[in-house]
Design an enzyme around this catalytic site. Structure first.
Site, PDB file in Angstrom:
ATOM      1  N   LEU A   1       0.826  -1.222   0.000  1.00 39.01           N
ATOM      2  CA  LEU A   1       0.000   0.000   0.000  1.00 39.01           C
ATOM      3  C   LEU A   1       0.847   1.254   0.000  1.00 39.01           C
ATOM      4  O   LEU A   1       0.455   2.295  -0.498  1.00 39.01           O
ATOM      5  CB  LEU A   1      -0.891   0.039   1.246  1.00 39.01           C
ATOM      6  CG  LEU A   1      -2.015  -0.966   1.301  1.00 39.01           C
ATOM      7  CD1 LEU A   1      -2.664  -0.940   2.681  1.00 39.01           C
ATOM      8  CD2 LEU A   1      -3.050  -0.644   0.234  1.00 39.01           C
ATOM      9  N   GLY A   2       1.994   1.168   0.593  1.00 37.78           N
ATOM     10  CA  GLY A   2       2.823   2.369   0.658  1.00 37.78           C
ATOM     11  C   GLY A   2       4.145   2.066   1.313  1.00 37.78           C
ATOM     12  O   GLY A   2       4.326   1.032   1.975  1.00 37.78           O
TER      13      GLY A   2
ATOM     14  N   GLY B   1       6.628   3.973   3.768  1.00 33.30           N
ATOM     15  CA  GLY B   1       6.865   5.147   4.608  1.00 33.30           C
ATOM     16  C   GLY B   1       8.339   5.279   4.903  1.00 33.30           C
ATOM     17  O   GLY B   1       9.165   4.490   4.415  1.00 33.30           O
ATOM     18  N   ALA B   2       8.664   6.279   5.722  1.00 30.78           N
ATOM     19  CA  ALA B   2      10.061   6.516   6.065  1.00 30.78           C
ATOM     20  C   ALA B   2      10.644   5.337   6.849  1.00 30.78           C
ATOM     21  O   ALA B   2      11.841   5.121   6.866  1.00 30.78           O
ATOM     22  CB  ALA B   2      10.168   7.796   6.875  1.00 30.78           C
ATOM     23  N   PHE B   3       9.767   4.537   7.475  1.00 32.79           N
ATOM     24  CA  PHE B   3      10.265   3.504   8.379  1.00 32.79           C
ATOM     25  C   PHE B   3      10.004   2.078   7.931  1.00 32.79           C
ATOM     26  O   PHE B   3      10.291   1.133   8.630  1.00 32.79           O
ATOM     27  CB  PHE B   3       9.655   3.702   9.764  1.00 32.79           C
ATOM     28  CG  PHE B   3      10.005   5.022  10.353  1.00 32.79           C
ATOM     29  CD1 PHE B   3      11.162   5.175  11.086  1.00 32.79           C
ATOM     30  CD2 PHE B   3       9.203   6.121  10.142  1.00 32.79           C
ATOM     31  CE1 PHE B   3      11.507   6.401  11.594  1.00 32.79           C
ATOM     32  CE2 PHE B   3       9.534   7.345  10.657  1.00 32.79           C
ATOM     33  CZ  PHE B   3      10.696   7.492  11.387  1.00 32.79           C
ATOM     34  N   GLY B   4       9.428   1.906   6.761  1.00 30.01           N
ATOM     35  CA  GLY B   4       9.159   0.559   6.310  1.00 30.01           C
ATOM     36  C   GLY B   4       7.924   0.530   5.442  1.00 30.01           C
ATOM     37  O   GLY B   4       7.373   1.565   5.104  1.00 30.01           O
ATOM     38  N   LYS B   5       7.490  -0.677   5.093  1.00 29.63           N
ATOM     39  CA  LYS B   5       6.356  -0.718   4.163  1.00 29.63           C
ATOM     40  C   LYS B   5       5.046  -1.102   4.832  1.00 29.63           C
ATOM     41  O   LYS B   5       5.030  -1.661   5.926  1.00 29.63           O
ATOM     42  CB  LYS B   5       6.663  -1.634   2.988  1.00 29.63           C
ATOM     43  CG  LYS B   5       6.854  -3.060   3.352  1.00 29.63           C
ATOM     44  CD  LYS B   5       7.174  -3.876   2.107  1.00 29.63           C
ATOM     45  CE  LYS B   5       7.618  -5.260   2.539  1.00 29.63           C
ATOM     46  NZ  LYS B   5       8.108  -6.069   1.458  1.00 29.63           N
ATOM     47  N   VAL B   6       3.968  -0.789   4.139  1.00 28.30           N
ATOM     48  CA  VAL B   6       2.629  -1.115   4.603  1.00 28.30           C
ATOM     49  C   VAL B   6       2.000  -2.019   3.540  1.00 28.30           C
ATOM     50  O   VAL B   6       1.999  -1.679   2.364  1.00 28.30           O
ATOM     51  CB  VAL B   6       1.754   0.157   4.759  1.00 28.30           C
ATOM     52  CG1 VAL B   6       0.386  -0.203   5.301  1.00 28.30           C
ATOM     53  CG2 VAL B   6       2.434   1.186   5.652  1.00 28.30           C
TER      54      VAL B   6
ATOM     55  N   ASP C   1       3.531  15.449  14.236  1.00 29.28           N
ATOM     56  CA  ASP C   1       3.703  15.380  12.781  1.00 29.28           C
ATOM     57  C   ASP C   1       2.338  15.326  12.095  1.00 29.28           C
ATOM     58  O   ASP C   1       2.114  14.526  11.195  1.00 29.28           O
ATOM     59  CB  ASP C   1       4.553  14.155  12.426  1.00 29.28           C
ATOM     60  CG  ASP C   1       5.134  14.261  11.017  1.00 29.28           C
ATOM     61  OD1 ASP C   1       5.010  15.330  10.390  1.00 29.28           O
ATOM     62  OD2 ASP C   1       5.695  13.259  10.541  1.00 29.28           O
TER      63      ASP C   1
HETATM   64  P1  AMP Z   1       3.211   5.169   6.809  1.00 25.75           P
HETATM   65  O1  AMP Z   1       4.414   4.332   6.833  1.00 25.75           O
HETATM   66  O2  AMP Z   1       2.254   4.864   7.939  1.00 25.75           O
HETATM   67  O3  AMP Z   1       3.501   6.650   6.667  1.00 25.75           O
HETATM   68  O4  AMP Z   1       2.396   4.759   5.478  1.00 25.75           O
HETATM   69  C1  AMP Z   1       2.900   4.985   4.181  1.00 25.75           C
HETATM   70  C2  AMP Z   1       1.736   5.035   3.176  1.00 25.75           C
HETATM   71  O5  AMP Z   1       1.066   3.766   3.134  1.00 25.75           O
HETATM   72  C3  AMP Z   1       0.635   6.049   3.562  1.00 25.75           C
HETATM   73  O6  AMP Z   1       0.918   7.354   3.110  1.00 25.75           O
HETATM   74  C4  AMP Z   1      -0.594   5.464   2.877  1.00 25.75           C
HETATM   75  O7  AMP Z   1      -0.658   5.866   1.534  1.00 25.75           O
HETATM   76  C5  AMP Z   1      -0.346   3.958   2.979  1.00 25.75           C
HETATM   77  N1  AMP Z   1      -1.020   3.413   4.174  1.00 25.75           N
HETATM   78  C6  AMP Z   1      -0.528   3.385   5.429  1.00 25.75           C
HETATM   79  N2  AMP Z   1      -1.403   2.825   6.285  1.00 25.75           N
HETATM   80  C7  AMP Z   1      -2.502   2.514   5.554  1.00 25.75           C
HETATM   81  C8  AMP Z   1      -3.791   1.940   5.875  1.00 25.75           C
HETATM   82  N3  AMP Z   1      -4.091   1.610   7.123  1.00 25.75           N
HETATM   83  N4  AMP Z   1      -4.670   1.780   4.881  1.00 25.75           N
HETATM   84  C9  AMP Z   1      -4.348   2.161   3.614  1.00 25.75           C
HETATM   85  N5  AMP Z   1      -3.185   2.710   3.258  1.00 25.75           N
HETATM   86  C10 AMP Z   1      -2.266   2.890   4.203  1.00 25.75           C
END
Ligand code: AMP
Length: 326
Positions: free
Chosen positions: A45-46, A48-53, A173
């Site tokens: 899904l994404g 982030g700065a700390f890993g993937k989702v 943040d």
């Molecule tokens: P994060 O590491 O939490 O900043 O997440 C990185 C990206 O993953 C976010 O900007 C969203 O686009 C996607 N993402 C994170 N958590 C969710 C979630 N619970 N449902 C859908 N997309 C998510």
């Protein structure tokens, strides 16, 4: 593993201090444990700065017998985020915890399972929908309806932040990139308990790309003295309002982040009213950006102010405000 999960033996949690400054004293309730073999991973899904989702199907989570779509955060340094989520508890307008896989933590593997928000983060959603928003600008009714949606998001974010404040949590943040959008226009604040000091000023001063830099969300006292309180979150909320009403724009578009940025903010420079915001909506932003933290509204004030204007806007288009999620 146990010691990580249970917190340290010395000292205990102080309810009057910000939660994220004392995560070592929070404990992990094993009721949240979820077997990792009941997760079926799907797409990323994404990142982030700390890993993937990842998106996954979870069988038998959250009291349901069948499968549900969930999002799984997969990074090593998530323990504090997990404990903060448990401590904070549940609210409609925050990203709620569904479970966790901690059994293999000794191998550096920890999953935090949270609600899945199908429209992703609010900033990207606003940018994606920008064309639709702008194309309907001539139509009074639709324009009202757009304002209603933006206000509705703002109202829910204020509600979520009011709840976090009541749980003594300072977000540090708050930005549309850290707010997710789920079904029925429900917005959820996310990104708790991360190592916030990753935002070293040295890095952000020199950053010149188009990516939003956290400094632009920081209150004067955070920029000058690294002081973070609920009132610096209120400042960031004002920037979030600006992001909403500029339909996902990057704050201070023409300004570089350098020493003069802080000087200008200290000297009273503030962003102009974004085109989609009314004077009264802009006035809310300006109040959030008051020089003195004491002069800024509280999140409870903001819930009331935005709730009132939302009701007016909703009445104008003939809708009834029936739910927190609007
Ligand atoms: P994060 O590491 O939490 O900043 O997440 C990185 C990206 O993953 C976010 O900007 C969203 O686009 C996607 N993402 C994170 N958590 C969710 C979630 N619970 N449902 C859908 N997309 C998510």
């Amino acid at each position: 593993m146990e010691t990580y999960l249970q917190g340290t033996a010395e000292g205990k949690y102080n309810p009057d201090m910000p939660v994220d400054e004392q995560t070592e004293y929070l404990s992990y309730d094993a009721n949240w444990e979820f077997p990792s073999n009941q997760l079926k991973f799907d797409i990323v899904l994404g990142q982030g700065a700390f890993g993937k989702v990842m998106r996954a199907e979870a069988t038998g989570i959250d009291g349901t017998a069948g499968t549900s779509q969930v999002a799984v955060k997969m990074i090593k340094a998530l323990l504090s985020e997990l404990k903060v989520l448990i401590h904070i508890g549940q609210h409609l307008n925050i990203l709620n915890l569904l479970g966790a896989c901690t059994k293999d933590m000794h191998k550096g593997l920890l999953y935090v399972i949270v609600e899945y928000c199908r429209y992703g983060n609010l900033r990207n959603h606003l940018l994606r929908r920008r064309g639709n928003f702008v194309n309907t600008m001539d139509d009074d009714l639709k324009e009202n309806s757009i304002v209603k949606h933006l206000l509705c998001y703002a109202f829910q974010i204020a509600r979520g932040m009011e709840y976090l404040d009541s749980r003594k949590y300072i977000h540090r943040d708050l930005a549309t990139r850290n707010i997710l959008l789920g079904e029925d226009h429900v917005v959820k604040i996310c990104d708790f308990g991360l190592a916030k000091d990753c935002y070293k000023y040295d890095n952000v001063y020199t950053k010149k790309s188009d990516t939003p830099v956290p400094v632009k969300w920081l209150a004067i006292e955070s920029l000058t003295h690294k002081v973070y309180t609920t009132k610096s979150d209120v400042w960031a909320f004002g920037i979030v309002l600006w992001e909403l009403f500029s339909l996902g724009g990057s704050p201070y578009p023409a300004m570089n982040i350098d020493e003069t940025f802080i000087t200008r903010i200290k000297n009273g420079y503030r962003m102009e009213r974004p085109p989609q915001a009314s004077e009264s909506q802009y006035d809310i932003m300006r109040r959030c950006w008051a020089h003195s933290p004491d002069d800024r509204p509280t999140f409870t004030d903001l819930v009331e102010i935005i709730g009132n204007s939302l009701q007016t806007s909703v009445r104008q288009v003939g809708f009834l405000l029936t739910r927190t999620s609007c």
